[in-house]
Motif scaffolding. Structure first.
Motif, mmCIF file in Angstrom:
data_model
loop_
_atom_site.group_PDB
_atom_site.id
_atom_site.type_symbol
_atom_site.label_atom_id
_atom_site.label_comp_id
_atom_site.label_asym_id
_atom_site.label_seq_id
_atom_site.Cartn_x
_atom_site.Cartn_y
_atom_site.Cartn_z
ATOM 1 N N VAL A 184 46.647 -31.339 -17.372
ATOM 2 C CA VAL A 184 45.159 -31.208 -17.064
ATOM 3 C C VAL A 184 44.487 -29.470 -16.582
ATOM 4 O O VAL A 184 43.942 -29.650 -17.183
ATOM 5 C CB VAL A 184 44.140 -32.473 -16.994
ATOM 6 N N VAL A 185 44.381 -29.737 -15.345
ATOM 7 C CA VAL A 185 44.281 -28.812 -14.820
ATOM 8 C C VAL A 185 45.220 -26.806 -15.294
ATOM 9 O O VAL A 185 44.211 -26.143 -15.139
ATOM 10 C CB VAL A 185 44.904 -28.303 -13.112
ATOM 11 N N LEU A 186 46.024 -27.468 -16.158
ATOM 12 C CA LEU A 186 46.402 -26.200 -16.720
ATOM 13 C C LEU A 186 45.498 -25.937 -18.078
ATOM 14 O O LEU A 186 45.510 -24.537 -18.375
ATOM 15 C CB LEU A 186 47.977 -26.004 -17.149
ATOM 16 N N THR A 187 45.704 -26.718 -19.063
ATOM 17 C CA THR A 187 44.722 -26.560 -20.014
ATOM 18 C C THR A 187 43.034 -25.819 -19.780
ATOM 19 O O THR A 187 42.189 -25.709 -20.649
ATOM 20 C CB THR A 187 44.404 -27.935 -20.643
ATOM 21 N N CYS A 188 42.790 -26.708 -18.516
ATOM 22 C CA CYS A 188 41.050 -26.807 -18.015
ATOM 23 C C CYS A 188 40.943 -24.410 -17.913
ATOM 24 O O CYS A 188 40.794 -24.161 -18.246
ATOM 25 C CB CYS A 188 40.431 -27.214 -16.908
ATOM 26 N N LEU A 189 42.190 -24.492 -16.943
ATOM 27 C CA LEU A 189 42.303 -22.993 -16.687
ATOM 28 C C LEU A 189 42.359 -21.966 -17.750
ATOM 29 O O LEU A 189 41.922 -20.834 -17.718
ATOM 30 C CB LEU A 189 43.087 -22.692 -16.005
ATOM 31 N N ILE A 190 43.498 -22.576 -18.768
ATOM 32 C CA ILE A 190 43.729 -21.307 -20.141
ATOM 33 C C ILE A 190 42.301 -21.829 -20.916
ATOM 34 O O ILE A 190 42.083 -20.838 -21.435
ATOM 35 C CB ILE A 190 44.764 -22.202 -20.940
ATOM 36 N N MET A 191 41.973 -22.547 -20.513
ATOM 37 C CA MET A 191 40.170 -22.695 -21.778
ATOM 38 C C MET A 191 38.973 -21.826 -21.063
ATOM 39 O O MET A 191 38.264 -21.246 -21.825
ATOM 40 C CB MET A 191 39.239 -24.165 -21.473
ATOM 41 N N ILE A 192 38.851 -22.153 -19.525
ATOM 42 C CA ILE A 192 38.399 -20.614 -19.386
ATOM 43 C C ILE A 192 37.894 -19.389 -18.845
ATOM 44 O O ILE A 192 37.330 -18.561 -19.271
ATOM 45 C CB ILE A 192 38.497 -21.843 -16.954
ATOM 46 N N ILE A 225 39.783 -18.652 -21.682
ATOM 47 C CA ILE A 225 39.413 -17.730 -22.721
ATOM 48 C C ILE A 225 38.358 -17.546 -23.373
ATOM 49 O O ILE A 225 38.017 -16.462 -23.930
ATOM 50 C CB ILE A 225 40.778 -18.712 -24.065
ATOM 51 N N ILE A 226 37.118 -18.440 -23.007
ATOM 52 C CA ILE A 226 35.683 -18.607 -23.344
ATOM 53 C C ILE A 226 35.816 -16.994 -22.444
ATOM 54 O O ILE A 226 34.620 -16.147 -22.701
ATOM 55 C CB ILE A 226 35.395 -19.707 -22.554
ATOM 56 N N GLY A 227 36.314 -17.271 -20.926
ATOM 57 C CA GLY A 227 35.778 -15.580 -20.155
ATOM 58 C C GLY A 227 36.330 -14.413 -20.980
ATOM 59 O O GLY A 227 35.323 -13.420 -21.179
ATOM 60 N N LEU A 228 37.454 -14.253 -21.910
ATOM 61 C CA LEU A 228 37.299 -13.284 -22.145
ATOM 62 C C LEU A 228 37.384 -13.270 -23.551
ATOM 63 O O LEU A 228 35.985 -11.397 -24.340
ATOM 64 C CB LEU A 228 39.303 -13.537 -23.215
ATOM 65 N N PHE A 271 32.599 -9.752 -26.699
ATOM 66 C CA PHE A 271 31.258 -9.925 -27.102
ATOM 67 C C PHE A 271 30.543 -8.725 -26.231
ATOM 68 O O PHE A 271 29.445 -8.032 -27.057
ATOM 69 C CB PHE A 271 30.896 -11.107 -26.924
ATOM 70 N N LEU A 272 30.024 -9.237 -24.613
ATOM 71 C CA LEU A 272 29.374 -8.334 -24.657
ATOM 72 C C LEU A 272 29.542 -6.607 -24.612
ATOM 73 O O LEU A 272 28.518 -6.000 -24.870
ATOM 74 C CB LEU A 272 29.469 -8.124 -22.900
ATOM 75 N N LEU A 273 30.979 -5.959 -24.859
ATOM 76 C CA LEU A 273 31.867 -5.354 -24.277
ATOM 77 C C LEU A 273 31.188 -4.319 -26.022
ATOM 78 O O LEU A 273 31.020 -3.586 -26.684
ATOM 79 C CB LEU A 273 32.561 -5.117 -24.469
ATOM 80 N N LEU A 274 31.051 -5.969 -27.377
ATOM 81 C CA LEU A 274 31.098 -5.158 -28.503
ATOM 82 C C LEU A 274 29.206 -4.776 -29.240
ATOM 83 O O LEU A 274 28.952 -4.012 -29.326
ATOM 84 C CB LEU A 274 31.363 -6.087 -29.250
ATOM 85 N N ASN A 275 28.192 -5.287 -28.376
ATOM 86 C CA ASN A 275 27.582 -5.529 -28.283
ATOM 87 C C ASN A 275 26.429 -4.638 -26.931
ATOM 88 O O ASN A 275 25.552 -4.413 -27.774
ATOM 89 C CB ASN A 275 26.968 -6.826 -27.962
ATOM 90 N N ASN A 276 26.412 -4.037 -26.313
ATOM 91 C CA ASN A 276 26.763 -3.247 -25.722
ATOM 92 C C ASN A 276 27.193 -1.657 -25.791
ATOM 93 O O ASN A 276 26.093 -1.469 -25.386
ATOM 94 C CB ASN A 276 26.904 -3.650 -24.168
#
Length: 139
Positions: A8-16, A18-21, A26-31
């Motif tokens: 569960v902890v590993l899955t949460c870290l992977i999700m965070i 992926i969302i961060g990346l 997104f910010l780099l492409l729009n900026n």
């Protein structure tokens, strides 16, 4: 730590991660276009149209003479604005028919914004970004 809790902890870290990346990408492409959106004063002057002095009657039996600098988003839009000057003159008359000299003097910024917004309705290609009153005489 149990095997289930570790997953569960590993899955949460992977999700965070992926969302961060995804957010960073997104910010780099729009900026990347932020620096290109800055319009220099030279570009504004090139894409602007200066009207002739226009006389209008006011409701308090006075008249005003106004001259405008109309800033557009491109040279092509400026050319279209030149063709639509009769519509701008008509709009100016309609906007000022019930105005008196005090109202015309009170809030020029709102008046300029109203003219810009209503004139943009007529524009087919591009838009008017600003309208400035550059000369005003009330008698």
């Amino acid at each position: 730590m149990t095997n289930k809790a570790f997953k569960v902890v590993l899955t949460c870290l992977i999700m965070i991660t992926i969302i961060g990346l995804a957010l960073v990408i997104f910010l780099l492409l729009n900026n990347n276009n932020a620096d290109n959106d800055v319009i220099t004063i030279d570009d504004q002057i090139e894409a602007s149209y200066m009207t002739e002095a226009m006389n209008i009657d006011l409701s308090d039996n006075r008249y005003a003479q106004l001259q405008f600098r109309i800033i557009t988003d491109s040279v092509d839009t400026r050319d279209e604005m030149e063709k639509r000057i009769f519509q701008f003159q008509n709009l100016l008359i309609k906007e000022t028919v019930d105005m008196n000299s005090e109202e015309l003097n009170s809030d020029l910024s709102a008046f300029e914004t109203r003219l810009k917004d209503e004139m943009n309705v007529f524009m087919e290609d591009g838009e008017i970004t600003d309208i400035f009153i550059v000369s005003k005489i009330i008698q």
